[in-house]
Write a protein that holds these residues in place. Structure first.
Motif: not given
Length: 255
Positions: A191-199, A87-88
């Motif tokens: 998500g589709p073609n996106q990722v948001k990491f949080r520390l 997926s990634i």
């Protein structure tokens, strides 16, 4: 007197002349071999046989399908990804910005930098309980002479994926070791073609300075088949509100 034979002879001569002229002086430039859809990596990773059997994939994903006349380095070949990482697949590649990185924060002078990011398939990842992608990033001062980049920051780490069956959500983790002596553990939803990491956690070596970071988000977004945007937002003990720290758009240079 013009008869049928004469008409046929002259017509044939004209056709032959046109064909000779066309073949010798009107050559068509070969089409550049490339992907033309931003979903190619995920499509091909999900089912590599689509390169031969699905017209949408075979027509738009020449490079990812390995149809450009050169073998893809296995470290970057999404057809070899284990199921958990498919997926990634859009992350995999060598991404570079020569001078497009911008850093801004109240506590430091604004500056522009270059950066290269490599995201590759880890060796023997099929044998691991948690399959991994390797992650490396190297940023340099663009004001130095060509051929002599001066490092201003670098990171090395790993990317992993886990699926939460109860919440029916996929999570991506990134852990890094940085050249400034800090280590981070970051997690986020995919998500589709996106990722948001949080520390989640931050550590440091004993003789490094204390970290002023309190909250940090790292966002990666695939803009199209050739461009990846990265943004870093932070809250510190000084600013006390979430602010953008760095922003850069990379161009995919391999494969």
């Amino acid at each position: 007197m013009i008869n049928r034979f004469s008409v046929y002879f002259w017509s044939s001569t004209i056709v032959i002349f046109i064909l000779m002229f066309t073949s010798s002086s009107a050559k068509i430039a070969p089409k550049k071999c490339k992907d033309t859809d931003m979903n190619c990596a995920v499509w091909v990773a999900a089912n590599s046989s689509d390169c031969d059997n699905v017209e949408l994939v075979s027509g738009h994903c020449l490079r990812t399908c390995g149809a450009c006349g050169e073998e893809i380095d296995p470290k970057y070949d999404v057809r070899l990804l284990p199921p958990k990482l498919k997926s990634i697949a859009w992350m995999v590649g060598r991404w570079r910005s020569e001078f497009g990185g911008k850093a801004f924060f109240p506590t430091i002078p604004k500056f522009t930098y270059g950066e290269q990011v490599d995201i590759t398939i880890a060796d023997n990842t099929d044998d691991m309980k948690t399959p991994l992608l390797n992650y490396t990033a190297f940023a340099w001062d663009i004001n130095m002479p060509d051929g002599d980049p001066t490092e201003i920051h670098s990171e090395n780490g790993y990317i992993a994926v886990d699926y939460d069956k109860e919440q029916e959500k996929e999570y991506v983790s990134l852990n890094t070791a940085m050249s400034n002596g800090f280590m981070t553990i970051e997690e986020g939803e995919s998500g589709p073609n996106q990722v948001k990491f949080r520390l989640q956690r931050i550590g440091r070596i004993s003789f490094s300075h204390d970290s002023a970071v309190r909250i940090m988000f790292r966002e990666w977004t695939l803009l199209d088949e050739n461009r990846l945007e990265a943004r870093l937002l932070m809250t510190t003990t000084i600013t006390r509100r979430l602010m953008e720290h760095t922003a850069v758009i990379y161009k995919k240079i391999y494969p």
